[in-house]
Motif scaffolding. Structure first.
Motif, PDB file in Angstrom:
ATOM      1  N   TYR A 186       0.805  -1.220   0.000  1.00 14.75           N
ATOM      2  CA  TYR A 186       0.000   0.000   0.000  1.00 14.75           C
ATOM      3  C   TYR A 186       0.840   1.274   0.000  1.00 14.75           C
ATOM      4  N   ALA A 187       2.147   1.142   0.119  1.00 17.14           N
ATOM      5  CA  ALA A 187       3.022   2.302   0.292  1.00 17.14           C
ATOM      6  C   ALA A 187       2.889   3.319  -0.839  1.00 17.14           C
ATOM      7  N   SER A 188       2.668   2.848  -2.050  1.00 13.30           N
ATOM      8  CA  SER A 188       2.607   3.762  -3.194  1.00 13.30           C
ATOM      9  C   SER A 188       1.362   4.648  -3.169  1.00 13.30           C
ATOM     10  N   ARG A 189       0.419   4.355  -2.317  1.00 16.10           N
ATOM     11  CA  ARG A 189      -0.793   5.172  -2.220  1.00 16.10           C
ATOM     12  C   ARG A 189      -0.587   6.419  -1.355  1.00 16.10           C
ATOM     13  N   ALA A 190       0.558   6.558  -0.725  1.00 18.20           N
ATOM     14  CA  ALA A 190       0.793   7.651   0.213  1.00 18.20           C
ATOM     15  C   ALA A 190       0.950   8.983  -0.509  1.00 18.20           C
ATOM     16  N   GLU A 191       0.515  10.031   0.151  1.00 16.16           N
ATOM     17  CA  GLU A 191       0.772  11.400  -0.310  1.00 16.16           C
ATOM     18  C   GLU A 191       2.274  11.677  -0.298  1.00 16.16           C
ATOM     19  N   CYS A 192       2.948  11.287   0.786  1.00 15.67           N
ATOM     20  CA  CYS A 192       4.397  11.440   0.906  1.00 15.67           C
ATOM     21  C   CYS A 192       4.994  10.066   1.203  1.00 15.67           C
ATOM     22  N   VAL A 193       5.500   9.420   0.189  1.00 13.15           N
ATOM     23  CA  VAL A 193       5.968   8.038   0.327  1.00 13.15           C
ATOM     24  C   VAL A 193       7.084   7.927   1.357  1.00 13.15           C
ATOM     25  N   ASP A 194       7.905   8.969   1.457  1.00 18.60           N
ATOM     26  CA  ASP A 194       9.036   8.930   2.390  1.00 18.60           C
ATOM     27  C   ASP A 194       8.699   9.501   3.761  1.00 18.60           C
ATOM     28  N   GLY A 195       7.431   9.777   4.000  1.00 19.72           N
ATOM     29  CA  GLY A 195       7.025  10.299   5.293  1.00 19.72           C
ATOM     30  C   GLY A 195       7.094  11.812   5.349  1.00 19.72           C
ATOM     31  N   PHE A 196       6.952  12.357   6.555  1.00 25.68           N
ATOM     32  CA  PHE A 196       6.876  13.805   6.720  1.00 25.68           C
ATOM     33  C   PHE A 196       7.385  14.191   8.099  1.00 25.68           C
ATOM     34  N   ASP A 197       7.652  15.483   8.287  1.00 19.22           N
ATOM     35  CA  ASP A 197       8.142  16.006   9.556  1.00 19.22           C
ATOM     36  C   ASP A 197       7.034  16.765  10.273  1.00 19.22           C
ATOM     37  N   ILE A 198       6.909  16.524  11.573  1.00 18.69           N
ATOM     38  CA  ILE A 198       5.926  17.231  12.384  1.00 18.69           C
ATOM     39  C   ILE A 198       6.408  17.232  13.831  1.00 18.69           C
ATOM     40  N   HIS A 199       6.242  18.351  14.505  1.00 19.94           N
ATOM     41  CA  HIS A 199       6.641  18.504  15.916  1.00 19.94           C
ATOM     42  C   HIS A 199       8.104  18.118  16.131  1.00 19.94           C
ATOM     43  N   GLY A 200       8.937  18.439  15.164  1.00 19.54           N
ATOM     44  CA  GLY A 200      10.362  18.182  15.316  1.00 19.54           C
ATOM     45  C   GLY A 200      10.787  16.743  15.139  1.00 19.54           C
ATOM     46  N   GLU A 201       9.900  15.888  14.624  1.00 16.74           N
ATOM     47  CA  GLU A 201      10.271  14.499  14.406  1.00 16.74           C
ATOM     48  C   GLU A 201       9.779  14.034  13.044  1.00 16.74           C
ATOM     49  N   HIS A 202      10.443  13.019  12.527  1.00 13.57           N
ATOM     50  CA  HIS A 202      10.047  12.466  11.230  1.00 13.57           C
ATOM     51  C   HIS A 202       9.132  11.267  11.449  1.00 13.57           C
ATOM     52  N   ARG A 203       8.040  11.254  10.730  1.00 12.73           N
ATOM     53  CA  ARG A 203       7.080  10.161  10.829  1.00 12.73           C
ATOM     54  C   ARG A 203       6.899   9.509   9.473  1.00 12.73           C
ATOM     55  N   GLY A 204       6.474   8.251   9.518  1.00 16.05           N
ATOM     56  CA  GLY A 204       6.145   7.563   8.288  1.00 16.05           C
ATOM     57  C   GLY A 204       4.876   8.126   7.677  1.00 16.05           C
ATOM     58  N   PRO A 205       4.584   7.796   6.445  1.00 12.35           N
ATOM     59  CA  PRO A 205       3.399   8.334   5.769  1.00 12.35           C
ATOM     60  C   PRO A 205       2.118   7.949   6.496  1.00 12.35           C
ATOM     61  N   SER A 206       1.179   8.916   6.578  1.00 16.66           N
ATOM     62  CA  SER A 206      -0.086   8.650   7.268  1.00 16.66           C
ATOM     63  C   SER A 206      -1.309   9.011   6.428  1.00 16.66           C
ATOM     64  N   THR A 207      -1.114   9.714   5.326  1.00 14.44           N
ATOM     65  CA  THR A 207      -2.235  10.184   4.510  1.00 14.44           C
ATOM     66  C   THR A 207      -2.137   9.607   3.109  1.00 14.44           C
ATOM     67  N   VAL A 208      -3.240   9.058   2.616  1.00 16.36           N
ATOM     68  CA  VAL A 208      -3.250   8.611   1.224  1.00 16.36           C
ATOM     69  C   VAL A 208      -3.389   9.828   0.319  1.00 16.36           C
ATOM     70  N   ALA A 209      -2.791   9.779  -0.844  1.00 15.57           N
ATOM     71  CA  ALA A 209      -2.914  10.875  -1.805  1.00 15.57           C
ATOM     72  C   ALA A 209      -4.375  11.027  -2.214  1.00 15.57           C
ATOM     73  N   PRO A 210      -4.863  12.254  -2.351  1.00 15.91           N
ATOM     74  CA  PRO A 210      -6.280  12.468  -2.674  1.00 15.91           C
ATOM     75  C   PRO A 210      -6.581  12.275  -4.155  1.00 15.91           C
ATOM     76  N   THR A 211      -6.388  11.045  -4.616  1.00 16.55           N
ATOM     77  CA  THR A 211      -6.585  10.729  -6.029  1.00 16.55           C
ATOM     78  C   THR A 211      -7.871   9.941  -6.226  1.00 16.55           C
ATOM     79  N   ALA A 212      -8.353   9.935  -7.454  1.00 13.02           N
ATOM     80  CA  ALA A 212      -9.552   9.150  -7.769  1.00 13.02           C
ATOM     81  C   ALA A 212      -9.299   7.667  -7.527  1.00 13.02           C
ATOM     82  N   ASP A 213      -8.094   7.203  -7.834  1.00 14.32           N
ATOM     83  CA  ASP A 213      -7.773   5.793  -7.624  1.00 14.32           C
ATOM     84  C   ASP A 213      -7.827   5.435  -6.141  1.00 14.32           C
ATOM     85  N   ASN A 214      -7.305   6.321  -5.271  1.00 13.45           N
ATOM     86  CA  ASN A 214      -7.349   6.044  -3.838  1.00 13.45           C
ATOM     87  C   ASN A 214      -8.769   6.128  -3.286  1.00 13.45           C
TER      88      ASN A 214
END
Length: 602
Positions: A186-214
């Motif tokens: 399912y990793a390819s469905r992520a908005e940010c495949v490599d994760g994102f930064d929040i509150h000073g830390e790096h997290r894995g992807p949590s949001t699916v890209a807002p595409t028709a396929d998703n």
């Protein structure tokens, strides 16, 4: 002078003692439908050798019977003529239980939850799932989570239906999808495949890209869930898409704006189900921040406005906020100043546009061990006030489990009862004696101790004297291994006040005697929660940076205490919850364990 009417919970909008003879010890029971009563309403009259139950519908009859059962407990029932007339303020009175933050309840625990909901006249239950339903064809997502199966849902749906409670599916479909996106399939469905930064830390992807396929993908996931429920409602979540506009959708968001991009995706999911006869709820945190989206809600869709801190606490936090804390809010786009008026502010855009909405307060139990009761009361009342003023059709009290769901189910009992009572009848129930309600109606403790302790420990966060949003420092200082945001560290006096309150409550609990079937479990959970909170106070005593400089002998003592607490956490967890997720919960404190281990060996 007390009367049998003083026994009633929730408190009714109208109740009076009548002149004349009471119903006697064995009254004739009569029931009658009265179409003039509001939906779910009833009128109960006793006297002259009979009891008359007049009701609007099946729920009205059930609630009348509940009130009658409570009145019968009084020794004066047979000799007192009475009339009770009651009806709800809000049509949909719900509870949403998070079962995706590690803690998946056993069937026995779910039955106990239904006891609580039935007592509070809650008519809707939602179980919030990310990866904890056994989705057909997606075994890799849930295989280690002890998920609810189709058979579990069928059983629970039957139990709910027997109590006239609607069981509603609640499956997130945009944000909070990390338990799916962490798997290669399912990793390819992520908005940010490599994760994102929040509150000073790096997290894995949590949001699916807002595409028709998703959108088609999550609709297919929902298609594997919804047929197992009687309900023709569904909550699709769609809250907190942290990465939106940072990856796959970056170009489109830059061109069109985040609001339209977000809602095109949500609309595609919503309309797939509204056209099939469903009413679709979705969280309104993003929707409510975009005035340009007002008036575009598809027919059959319901935006649900959530707010998890009351206006009083929010004003206190904003007034004292440090630059570091404000920077943290700005990082996630949170305008806290705009939330100082609580639900009224959060729903302002929808209200001005005449957009119908529901409200979703919370129990304020997550990230606290023992709850944050003062904030819960303020928030629950505020939500009910705004719902009644605006004519909102729904009130959804939420139990979240952020960061390991360390708070046990019994800590939620009080806020769940209060939320149900407020959404049933705001004015009659806004000043409930919650400890008495717990002991008399749910915990059955003749000593009055268990309910009193539950209420007392829920005020430990307030006793710290340094208000923070959506958490208690008693928990956060352990989760973050002593690293609190600047300006949120309690004073030494505040720490001592909170710990003294907790210590007194723990001692008082020795005299508790709850006669409810799960009384021993309640006491075990409470003792464990209090001890964990006191451990948080012990770490707070060290002050900023104190853990980093801890002498080895002291670190070894704290490490042993933490290991003992985690062992007891495992034991008490299994009294009510399935084993899947338990290791994840304990792992939330790995950072603290590692630091103490290093210091103990220094």
């Amino acid at each position: 002078m007390t009367t049998p009417l003083d026994q009633l919970f929730p408190r009714p909008r109208q109740a009076r003692v009548l002149a004349g003879d009471g119903p006697g010890p064995d009254p004739r029971l009569e029931t009658r439908t009265d179409p003039a009563l509001p939906a779910e309403g009833f009128r109960l009259t006793t006297g002259d050798g009979r009891v008359l139950l007049e009701h609007a519908d099946a729920r009205g009859l059930r609630y009348a019977g509940q009130a009658l059962a409570q009145l019968r407990r009084s020794r004066d029932f047979a000799t007192t003529a009475m009339e009770v007339e009651d009806a709800p303020d809000i049509a949909v009175r719900g509870v949403m239980l998070d079962i995706s933050r590690d803690r998946v309840p056993t069937r026995r625990t779910l039955l106990r939850l239904l006891d609580v909901l039935e007592l509070a006249r809650v008519n809707t239950l939602e179980l919030y799932t990310e990866h904890t339903f056994a989705h057909p064809g997606h075994e890799v997502v849930w295989q280690d989570a002890s998920p609810l199966t189709a058979a579990d849902i069928a059983w629970l749906d039957d139990e709910c239906a027997a109590r006239l409670i609607e069981l509603v599916p609640n499956q997130n479909t945009l944000g909070h999808m990390e338990r799916w996106l962490e798997h290669p399939a399912y990793a390819s469905r992520a908005e940010c495949v490599d994760g994102f930064d929040i509150h000073g830390e790096h997290r894995g992807p949590s949001t699916v890209a807002p595409t028709a396929d998703n959108a088609d993908f999550v609709n297919d996931v929902l298609a594997g869930v919804l047929p197992h429920f009687r309900s023709r409602r569904v909550n699709i979540g769609a809250d907190e898409p942290w990465e939106l506009g940072q990856g796959v959708s970056a170009e489109e968001v830059a061109r069109r704006g985040s609001g339209p991009v977000y809602f095109d995706y949500v609309r595609r999911v919503v309309e797939h189900w509204t056209t099939r006869g469903y009413t679709v709820e979705f969280w309104a945190d993003v929707f409510g921040e975009h005035p340009e989206l007002m008036g575009t809600t598809p027919a059959g869709a319901v935006p649900v406005v959530w707010q998890y801190d009351g206006p009083q606490l929010t004003r206190e936090v904003v007034a004292a906020a440090s630059p570091a804390l404000r920077a943290q809010w700005e990082e996630v786009g949170l305008d806290v100043d705009a939330l100082t008026d609580g639900f009224r502010a959060r729903a302002a855009v929808l209200s001005r546009a005449g957009e119908p909405f529901w409200v979703a307060p919370g129990t304020s139990t997550w990230q606290s061990f023992v709850g944050r009761l003062d904030n819960a009361v303020d928030n629950l009342v505020d939500a009910a006030e705004v719902a009644v003023e605006s004519g909102a059709g729904g009130y959804l009290n939420t139990v979240w489990g952020d960061h390991g769901h360390f708070d046990p189910p019994s800590v939620t009992f009080g806020p769940l009862l209060l939320g149900g009572a407020l959404s049933w009848g705001l004015e009659a129930n806004r000043d409930l004696d919650l400890a008495a309600v717990l002991d008399q109606h749910l915990l059955l403790d003749p000593t009055g101790t268990t309910g009193r302790v539950l209420v007392a420990v829920g005020r430990a966060a307030t006793a710290l004297g340094t208000p923070v949003l959506n958490t208690s420092q008693l928990f956060t200082v352990l989760l973050r291994a002593g690293a609190l945001v600047e300006g949120t560290w309690p004073s030494a006096d505040g720490v001592e006040a909170a710990d003294r309150l907790l210590a007194d409550a723990l001692e008082e609990l020795d005299g508790a005697d709850p006669a409810c079937a799960d009384g021993d479990v309640v006491l075990a959970e409470l003792r464990q929660a209090i001890r964990f909170a006191r451990f948080g106070a012990e770490v707070l005593r060290l002050g900023p940076g104190g853990l980093e400089e801890l002498p080895a002998p002291r670190a070894a003592v704290l490490l042993r205490r933490l290991e003992d607490l985690l062992a007891e956490h495992r034991r008490t967890w299994l009294l009510r919850s399935r084993p899947g997720g338990l290791d994840d919960s304990c792992a939330r404190l790995d950072r603290l364990r590692r630091l103490l281990t290093v210091r103990a060996a220094a």
